[in-house]
Enzyme design. Structure first.
Site, PDB file in Angstrom:
ATOM      1  N   ALA A  52      25.235 -45.629 -25.955  1.00 53.38           N
ATOM      2  CA  ALA A  52      24.289 -44.945 -26.839  1.00 53.38           C
ATOM      3  C   ALA A  52      24.842 -43.579 -27.240  1.00 53.38           C
ATOM      4  O   ALA A  52      25.116 -42.741 -26.392  1.00 53.38           O
ATOM      5  CB  ALA A  52      22.941 -44.771 -26.137  1.00 53.38           C
ATOM      6  N   LYS A  53      25.021 -43.370 -28.536  1.00 52.51           N
ATOM      7  CA  LYS A  53      25.515 -42.084 -29.046  1.00 52.51           C
ATOM      8  C   LYS A  53      24.324 -41.187 -29.351  1.00 52.51           C
ATOM      9  O   LYS A  53      23.848 -41.126 -30.480  1.00 52.51           O
ATOM     10  CB  LYS A  53      26.371 -42.308 -30.303  1.00 52.51           C
ATOM     11  CG  LYS A  53      27.735 -42.920 -30.020  1.00 52.51           C
ATOM     12  CD  LYS A  53      28.603 -41.955 -29.223  1.00 52.51           C
ATOM     13  CE  LYS A  53      30.007 -42.498 -29.029  1.00 52.51           C
ATOM     14  NZ  LYS A  53      30.840 -41.579 -28.230  1.00 52.51           N
ATOM     15  N   THR A  54      23.835 -40.508 -28.329  1.00 46.46           N
ATOM     16  CA  THR A  54      22.643 -39.677 -28.492  1.00 46.46           C
ATOM     17  C   THR A  54      22.995 -38.236 -28.846  1.00 46.46           C
ATOM     18  O   THR A  54      22.121 -37.447 -29.171  1.00 46.46           O
ATOM     19  CB  THR A  54      21.836 -39.655 -27.193  1.00 46.46           C
ATOM     20  OG1 THR A  54      22.633 -39.036 -26.167  1.00 46.46           O
ATOM     21  CG2 THR A  54      21.459 -41.064 -26.750  1.00 46.46           C
TER      22      THR A  54
END
Length: 200
Positions: A52-54
């Site tokens: 997840a690229k948060t």
């Protein structure tokens, strides 16, 4: 299909992501670094998926800051069970008895692009790869240690804590993989430049 924050707790489907590309000259392979064990624990995948690229790098930033304050170049994070996971901004590799070891993706680490390429290159030239769960003591017993990420490529590790790795010099497998990776990048760049010239 991309997920995007839409206010509140809702996630909106189908939003096109913004892509930002930067270019920089990579450091030379001989630029060694040092590692220390971080007090910061790797966020488990059950809490936040590794892929997840948060843009929330708080864990990594805290670990890196801690390492810098102690005079080290990078921090090694463990998972909640005390296994080697990854570094603050890099994937981790070490060599024992000619076998290349790296923490397993099952630990919830980032499936790094360079990590995957290095594994493929090593397999392509006949090196044995072991992905698994390892305790920090494995680094103290390693013949070679190196880290990888997209901006620095392959960086040899000269020291883990106060222990020198391989006499403080890059090992033969590290140097060989670094050479293979650089050649691969240059081939790709050359082909991309040729395609761009043909379009012009």
């Amino acid at each position: 299909m991309a997920l995007a924050y839409a206010g509140g707790l809702a996630l909106k489907m189908g939003t096109l992501p913004t892509v930002i590309v930067t270019a920089r000259t990579p450091p030379l392979l001989g630029t060694n670094t040092s590692l220390c064990l971080s007090s910061i624990v790797k966020t488990p995948a059950t809490a936040l998926p590794a892929a997840a690229k948060t843009l929330s790098y708080l864990n990594s930033a805290l670990a890196f800051h801690e390492a810098q304050k102690k005079g080290y170049g990078e921090a090694v994070l463990l998972d909640v069970d005390g296994n080697l996971a990854e570094c603050a901004s890099s994937s981790l590799f070490f060599v024992q008895k000619g076998i290349l070891h790296t923490p397993s993706l099952s630990l919830g680490i980032l499936p790094g692009i360079v990590r995957a390429r290095v594994i493929a290159l090593a397999r392509g030239v006949g090196f044995r790869i072991k992905e698994g769960r390892f305790k920090p003591v494995a680094l103290l017993r390693a013949d070679e240690v190196f880290i990888t990420n997209s901006s620095k490529e392959i960086v040899p590790v000269e020291r883990f804590g106060k222990t020198k790795i391989g006499g403080g010099h890059p090992g033969p497998l590290t140097l060989h993989l670094g050479k293979l990776y650089r050649e691969m990048v240059e081939r790709y760049a050359s082909k991309a430049a040729s395609r761009s010239e043909r379009r012009v």
